[in-house]
Design a protein around this motif. Structure first.
Motif, PDB file in Angstrom:
ATOM      1  N   UNK A  34       0.833  -1.203   0.000  1.00 52.35           N
ATOM      2  CA  UNK A  34       0.000   0.000   0.000  1.00 52.35           C
ATOM      3  C   UNK A  34       0.869   1.255   0.000  1.00 52.35           C
ATOM      4  N   UNK A  35       1.907   1.275   0.815  1.00 52.93           N
ATOM      5  CA  UNK A  35       2.795   2.435   0.878  1.00 52.93           C
ATOM      6  C   UNK A  35       3.485   2.646  -0.466  1.00 52.93           C
ATOM      7  N   UNK A  36       3.957   1.561  -1.103  1.00 54.88           N
ATOM      8  CA  UNK A  36       4.588   1.699  -2.423  1.00 54.88           C
ATOM      9  C   UNK A  36       3.620   2.283  -3.444  1.00 54.88           C
ATOM     10  N   UNK A  37       2.371   1.841  -3.408  1.00 57.78           N
ATOM     11  CA  UNK A  37       1.351   2.362  -4.319  1.00 57.78           C
ATOM     12  C   UNK A  37       1.097   3.846  -4.051  1.00 57.78           C
ATOM     13  N   UNK A  38       0.995   4.221  -2.779  1.00 57.90           N
ATOM     14  CA  UNK A  38       0.781   5.622  -2.421  1.00 57.90           C
ATOM     15  C   UNK A  38       1.943   6.504  -2.882  1.00 57.90           C
ATOM     16  N   UNK A  39       3.162   6.036  -2.685  1.00 59.09           N
ATOM     17  CA  UNK A  39       4.337   6.800  -3.100  1.00 59.09           C
ATOM     18  C   UNK A  39       4.365   6.949  -4.614  1.00 59.09           C
ATOM     19  N   UNK A  40       4.111   5.855  -5.328  1.00 62.59           N
ATOM     20  CA  UNK A  40       4.085   5.896  -6.797  1.00 62.59           C
ATOM     21  C   UNK A  40       3.056   6.917  -7.279  1.00 62.59           C
ATOM     22  N   UNK A  41       1.859   6.888  -6.705  1.00 56.67           N
ATOM     23  CA  UNK A  41       0.808   7.819  -7.119  1.00 56.67           C
ATOM     24  C   UNK A  41       1.174   9.251  -6.764  1.00 56.67           C
ATOM     25  N   UNK A  42       1.786   9.453  -5.605  1.00 56.12           N
ATOM     26  CA  UNK A  42       2.214  10.796  -5.188  1.00 56.12           C
ATOM     27  C   UNK A  42       3.226  11.359  -6.188  1.00 56.12           C
ATOM     28  N   UNK A  43       4.177  10.526  -6.593  1.00 60.30           N
ATOM     29  CA  UNK A  43       5.177  10.966  -7.577  1.00 60.30           C
ATOM     30  C   UNK A  43       4.488  11.352  -8.878  1.00 60.30           C
ATOM     31  N   UNK A  44       3.572  10.511  -9.359  1.00 61.48           N
ATOM     32  CA  UNK A  44       2.870  10.806 -10.607  1.00 61.48           C
ATOM     33  C   UNK A  44       2.066  12.100 -10.504  1.00 61.48           C
ATOM     34  N   UNK A  45       1.409  12.303  -9.371  1.00 61.46           N
ATOM     35  CA  UNK A  45       0.560  13.478  -9.196  1.00 61.46           C
ATOM     36  C   UNK A  45       1.344  14.773  -9.011  1.00 61.46           C
ATOM     37  N   UNK A  46       2.575  14.688  -8.506  1.00 61.24           N
ATOM     38  CA  UNK A  46       3.324  15.893  -8.148  1.00 61.24           C
ATOM     39  C   UNK A  46       4.658  16.032  -8.872  1.00 61.24           C
ATOM     40  N   UNK A  47       4.864  15.307  -9.943  1.00 61.36           N
ATOM     41  CA  UNK A  47       6.156  15.329 -10.633  1.00 61.36           C
ATOM     42  C   UNK A  47       6.374  16.581 -11.466  1.00 61.36           C
ATOM     43  N   UNK A  48       5.325  17.343 -11.687  1.00 62.81           N
ATOM     44  CA  UNK A  48       5.465  18.568 -12.469  1.00 62.81           C
ATOM     45  C   UNK A  48       5.930  18.250 -13.873  1.00 62.81           C
ATOM     46  N   UNK A  49       6.953  18.967 -14.320  1.00 64.58           N
ATOM     47  CA  UNK A  49       7.446  18.787 -15.688  1.00 64.58           C
ATOM     48  C   UNK A  49       8.578  17.762 -15.783  1.00 64.58           C
ATOM     49  N   UNK A  50       8.859  17.071 -14.687  1.00 66.46           N
ATOM     50  CA  UNK A  50       9.939  16.078 -14.715  1.00 66.46           C
ATOM     51  C   UNK A  50       9.627  14.954 -15.694  1.00 66.46           C
ATOM     52  N   UNK A  51      10.655  14.487 -16.389  1.00 69.39           N
ATOM     53  CA  UNK A  51      10.512  13.290 -17.212  1.00 69.39           C
ATOM     54  C   UNK A  51      10.609  12.088 -16.292  1.00 69.39           C
TER      55      UNK A  51
END
Length: 69
Positions: A34-51
């Protein structure tokens, strides 16, 4: 796909931890999944313009191309 692991220590209230673990168990998931899924989603949602690498996005479109949830 991720191949290596690194430890992340998080301090939380014991009551929240107990409730979190119980809910995870009800969903037949372990807390790490669950934590890995939350972290993955957080990165996707907040990555901005990062590739972002394909192993993280699964080749999916960037977050701003996705319809809002």
């Amino acid at each position: 796909m991720e191949h290596r692991t690194a430890r992340l220590t998080v301090l939380i209230d014991p009551r929240k931890k107990q409730l979190f673990e119980a809910i995870c168990a009800e969903q037949d998931l372990n807390p790490s999944q669950v934590i890995r899924k939350l972290i993955r989603q957080y990165i996707l949602d907040h990555s901005g313009s990062r590739d972002l690498p394909d192993w993280l996005t699964g080749g999916a479109a960037k977050t701003e191309d996705k319809p809002p949830s």
